[in-house]
Design a protein around this motif. Structure first.
Motif, PDB file in Angstrom:
ATOM      1  N   GLU A 185       0.723  -1.018   0.031  1.00  0.00           N
ATOM      2  CA  GLU A 185       0.001   0.107   0.068  1.00  0.00           C
ATOM      3  C   GLU A 185       1.011   1.073  -0.043  1.00  0.00           C
ATOM      4  O   GLU A 185       1.832   1.435   0.759  1.00  0.00           O
ATOM      5  CB  GLU A 185      -0.790  -0.193   1.213  1.00  0.00           C
ATOM      6  N   ARG A 186       0.768   2.182  -0.946  1.00  0.00           N
ATOM      7  CA  ARG A 186       1.297   3.311  -1.134  1.00  0.00           C
ATOM      8  C   ARG A 186       0.993   4.613   0.062  1.00  0.00           C
ATOM      9  O   ARG A 186      -0.269   4.403   0.412  1.00  0.00           O
ATOM     10  CB  ARG A 186       1.272   3.918  -2.391  1.00  0.00           C
ATOM     11  N   ASP A 187       1.840   5.238   0.460  1.00  0.00           N
ATOM     12  CA  ASP A 187       1.844   6.282   1.451  1.00  0.00           C
ATOM     13  C   ASP A 187       1.256   7.742   0.832  1.00  0.00           C
ATOM     14  O   ASP A 187       0.779   8.590   1.229  1.00  0.00           O
ATOM     15  CB  ASP A 187       2.904   6.529   2.369  1.00  0.00           C
ATOM     16  N   ARG A 190      -0.435   9.550  -2.797  1.00  0.00           N
ATOM     17  CA  ARG A 190      -1.153   9.362  -3.855  1.00  0.00           C
ATOM     18  C   ARG A 190      -0.736  10.462  -4.921  1.00  0.00           C
ATOM     19  O   ARG A 190      -0.576  11.607  -4.594  1.00  0.00           O
ATOM     20  CB  ARG A 190      -2.668   9.388  -3.313  1.00  0.00           C
ATOM     21  N   ARG A 223      -1.867   8.961   4.576  1.00  0.00           N
ATOM     22  CA  ARG A 223      -1.956   8.122   5.846  1.00  0.00           C
ATOM     23  C   ARG A 223      -2.788   8.916   6.926  1.00  0.00           C
ATOM     24  O   ARG A 223      -2.300   9.315   7.983  1.00  0.00           O
ATOM     25  CB  ARG A 223      -0.438   7.939   6.290  1.00  0.00           C
TER      26      ARG A 223
END
Length: 255
Positions: free
Chosen positions: A2-4, A6, A20
């Protein structure tokens, strides 16, 4: 994974969102790495940086990045500029911080690293490093005084005071304050006005501002990281972290 962070595009404008919200967009190593990569590789003509939810960025994720001095060996940063700071300072792409909520610690550094700042009325700003027994990163030292003057910068750095958006606008820390629901539209409108101009000329203007106004960021970054390496070993830093995690007033001893 999962990316922090976008990343989206709106025409020639890139939108970078710290994602986050459950920890008020606190920065961990992965977040720093993703932010650095996005800034270095973007093909946008202007960038807008903001946070998901009601916070812009609460600074470093204390449990991951700052607690080494409390429970284990103190971190030993390399004597260099923070890569994310270096990427933002070196890019020729104009960066607008759309500060949608609290911007404290490295969150305030992130806002300072932008060329322009638009703040929501609920935004707050604070250089909290002194409260953790640390010094700020390069932006707090090299950019804050450019914006608000040396005396006001010294007060914010030495006290760790958190100020609201209206005061930030009065002292010149932000360019404009807008209603919360108008923040992103206002920031995007500004970004699109910039992106509509000849990109080579805009990039040249940004390089010219760096030549005229900026210190040697690499030298300053090496000093900051070396100094942080020393401060991470102090009792005051460990007490600053412990008191924050335990939600109590700190007791500093000067060691």
């Amino acid at each position: 994974m999962e990316r922090d962070v976008r990343y989206e595009t709106d025409g020639h404008v890139g939108i970078v969102t710290l994602d986050r919200p459950q920890v008020h967009n606190a920065l961990r190593r992965q977040t720093y790495d993703e932010l650095t990569e996005l800034v270095r590789t973007t093909e946008a003509r202007a960038l807008v940086v903001t946070g998901e939810g009601r916070s812009f960025c609460s600074g470093d994720d204390v449990r991951e990045l700052m607690s080494g001095g409390a429970d284990g060996e103190a971190p030993r940063p390399e004597p260099r500029i923070t890569p994310a700071a270096g990427a933002l300072l070196d890019t020729d792409v104009p960066v607008i911080a759309a500060v949608n909520g609290p911007a404290v610690g490295w969150g305030m550094e992130l806002a300072l690293l932008a060329d322009l700042r638009v703040a929501a009325r609920r935004a707050k700003f604070g250089e909290l490093f002194v409260k953790r027994g640390l010094c700020s990163d390069v932006a707090g030292i090299g950019r804050l005084a450019q914006l608000v003057g040396r005396e006001r910068a010294a007060e914010l750095l030495f006290t760790g005071e958190v100020i609201d958006a209206e005061r930030a606008e009065r002292i010149g820390l932000v360019g404009r304050v807008v209603d919360d629901d108008r923040l992103l539209p206002e920031a995007l409108e500004l970004a699109h006005r910039i992106a509509a101009n000849p990109p080579l000329a805009v990039a040249a203007l940004k390089r010219g501002l760096r030549r005229a106004l900026d210190p040697d960021w690499n030298d300053l970054g090496a000093w900051v990281s070396t100094t942080l390496g020393e401060l991470f070993t102090t009792e005051d830093h460990r007490e600053g972290v412990r008191s924050f995690l335990e939600k109590r007033e700190p007791r500093y001893v000067g060691r």
